[in-house]
Design a protein around this motif. Structure first.
Motif: not given
Length: 627
Positions: A480-499
């Motif tokens: 199955s695909q990655l859990e892109w729904v995670d990016l609805d969570d601000p913490m995951n959004q900020k982790m992505q921005q951090f990377t």
């Protein structure tokens, strides 16, 4: 029509292990006279025919060309896209349908018939990329690899695969936006079993039909290069799929695999081992590598399971096997790898040959002329395992196990290493990188940010697996695909921005990649503070004024007045604080400038103090320095 004398000449080179572009005559080829030629190596066969759509799957016999072991036939009425196989009658009189080892495209699974190739319509547009690649030294360039499994990066709502074209539209802009330099594709060579992830290969010259045609794949590579993104592909020369209609006992006898079934059988992976001492296998495998690097413009090959090719006793049940010298090395495998890298680098000197090698075998990245294997890079699996073990540990116990981090300093210059957080570490119950981290959700993100900063600053090139960049909690699932729904969570959004920010810093700071493989590239300033679980070092560029300071705190206790030794007095500025609130931390006010005075510290003539965040890291660079 292909002349028999030409086939005989080519066959001689193939049989003596010197035909490194054998895909030019073996397999299926449309001729200028509109006939289609079929050539296949089956030295011990009694009868060889081609069967397919064009002859209603009835035998059209081929002729054996002299003593070459190659069978040849020219036929009318063959159309591109027709399915075909070879019907091979072995010495025992049994007739078996076999794949074309040189097919450039297969039908979609579960079938495994080859397709008569169409004339490619693809036109390359990546001359500028190839020119720059030819002029650059990858050792002194940023190499930040995003590892991707195409079947599970993204899927459609109905769970069908994205095509190569759709991946080009979505994956390439994403990788570009995130700041990676290369995409590494887990094997896209044709394979039947999804759960093998491509490591049990069927077609050594065929991009899998799961995602489209060969031209679609070439377009994908071309578009990567136009976006200044390199493409590396995993390649498996050690073993092949177990299916009996594939390469196994191809002509009715062991043909591509070892004669000794014990050596041929790979019980660990449920596959067959190539006979790496056989000259025809050399021609076949090196031609495969040359095909991907030449015809497909791939920038590098990550060679899978090198250890299995280096040791006679690597597989289960083979303990105690030795060579003529009395040790456990596979001398044939070593010679093959040396030949492979010699041939590749002669034709494509800037292609990246990367070894996934899990032992302490010496000289993997040493030149062949110095008795090395000749690879450009080796995955540092020891660093990976030790780093993950340290970060999975409760911070309370880290001071007692600080050697898990410091041991890598001892051997980091033994090889030219790539530091991988790969797919193997986030599957089969090992948990995702995020899930490995101890503590509550906040502390898991804090640990992950710190670990990723440690990855990007430690000497060596970088690789991370898809989904790690935003801290996916679920471990990887190939179905199955990655859990892109995670990016609805601000913490995951900020982790992505951090990377994204960390990748940009890595790209911009020459000191973080310019001297990865020389001792001058790292200055130890504070690497022995096990008691407090802190660490500091300087990544040094070629210019003495060009360096990046990295300071780490591996426990959730803030360190005020933490002193950092530096080479010069003067002004310094903050590049990154992993506890920046905008990146997922708690710090709303950051100290962004520092002034180093003449206070010597830890062997450095100058120093300044900082507040080192709890479970965090700082990256700092000089603005104006004196002295």
């Amino acid at each position: 029509m292909v002349l028999e004398e030409t086939i005989a000449d080519q066959g001689y080179l193939f049989n003596t292990g010197q035909s490194f572009e054998s895909f030019g005559f073996l397999g299926c080829h449309v001729q200028a006279d509109n006939k289609t030629a079929f050539n296949v190596w089956a030295p011990n066969a009694r009868i060889v025919s081609v069967v397919g759509d064009f002859n209603d799957w009835r035998d059209s016999e081929l002729t054996k060309v002299g003593t070459t072991g190659i069978w040849h036939g020219d036929f009318d009425g063959v159309n591109s896209g027709d399915l075909y196989k070879f019907a091979i009658t072995g010495p025992d009189g049994k007739r078996n349908l076999k794949i074309d080892p040189y097919a450039t495209q297969f039908e979609k699974k579960p079938g495994d018939a080859a397709l008569v190739p169409a004339i490619s319509k693809h036109k390359w547009h990546d001359g500028l990329w190839l020119g720059r690649r030819k002029r650059s030294n990858p050792d002194c360039r940023p190499l930040n690899i995003y590892e991707v499994h195409l079947g599970s990066w993204k899927r459609h709502v109905d769970d069908t695969y994205y095509t190569y074209s759709e991946m080009a539209d979505e994956l390439i802009p994403y990788v570009k936006k995130m700041g990676y330099s290369h995409i590494e594709l887990m094997p896209i060579m044709e394979h039947l079993l999804d759960a093998s992830w491509g490591y049990q290969q069927l077609g050594y010259f065929a991009a899998t039909s799961r995602f489209g045609t060969l031209d679609d794949f070439l377009d994908f590579v071309d578009k990567c290069h136009l976006a200044n993104i390199g493409v590396i592909v995993d390649w498996v020369p050690g073993h092949f799929i177990r299916n009996y209609d594939a390469l196994y006992k191809y002509d009715g006898t062991p043909t591509f695999e070892y004669q000794d079934e014990n050596r041929a059988n790979n019980s660990r992976w449920g596959a067959w081992n190539f006979d790496l001492g056989k000259s025809q296998v050399h021609s076949f495998l090196i031609s495969s590598a040359m095909y991907w690097l030449g015809k497909c413009h791939i920038d590098g090959l990550r060679v899978d399971a090198v250890s299995n090719m280096l040791y006679l006793d690597y597989d289960e049940g083979k303990e105690g096997q030795t060579n003529k010298l009395g040790d456990n090395r596979n001398l044939e495998g070593i010679e093959f790898l040396q030949l492979l890298n010699t041939v590749i680098h002669k034709k494509y000197p800037n292609a990246l040959m990367i070894a996934e090698e899990s032992s302490a075998y010496a000289g993997v990245t040493d030149p062949v002329e110095k008795n090395g294997l000749g690879f450009d890079y080796k995955w540092n699996l020891g660093w990976m395992h030790d780093t993950l073990e340290f970060f999975e540990m409760d911070p309370l116990y880290r001071s007692d196990h600080f050697n898990l981090l410091t041991f890598a300093f001892v051997y980091m210059n033994n090889e030219k290493f790539i530091l991988p957080f790969s797919h193997d570490e986030v599957v089969h119950g090992k948990k995702s990188l995020m899930h490995k981290m101890p503590g509550d959700r906040y502390n898991q993100f804090a640990n992950l940010r710190t670990m990723m900063t440690y990855l990007m600053t430690f000497p060596g090139k970088k690789l991370t697996f898809m989904g790690s960049e935003w801290g996916q909690f679920l471990e990887w699932r190939d179905w199955s695909q990655l859990e892109w729904v995670d990016l609805d969570d601000p913490m995951n959004q900020k982790m992505q921005q951090f990377t994204k920010k960390l990748n940009q810093i890595y790209h911009d700071q020459r000191s973080m990649w310019e001297q990865d493989y020389v001792i001058e590239g790292l200055n130890y300033t504070n690497t022995d503070d096990a008691k407090n679980s802190t660490m500091g070092f300087i990544r040094q560029g070629k210019s003495k004024r060009q360096f990046t300071i990295a300071a780490f705190n591996f426990v959730p206790v803030e360190r005020k007045n933490y002193r950092i030794g530096v080479p010069f007095t003067g002004e310094y500025e903050l590049l990154l604080n992993t506890e920046d609130e905008s990146l997922g931390g708690t710090w709303t006010r950051l100290q962004t400038h520092f002034l180093a005075d003449k206070t010597p510290y830890k062997g450095q003539p100058a120093s300044f103090t900082v507040t080192l965040p709890a479970m965090g890291a700082l990256l700092i660079k000089p603005i104006k320095s004196r002295g």
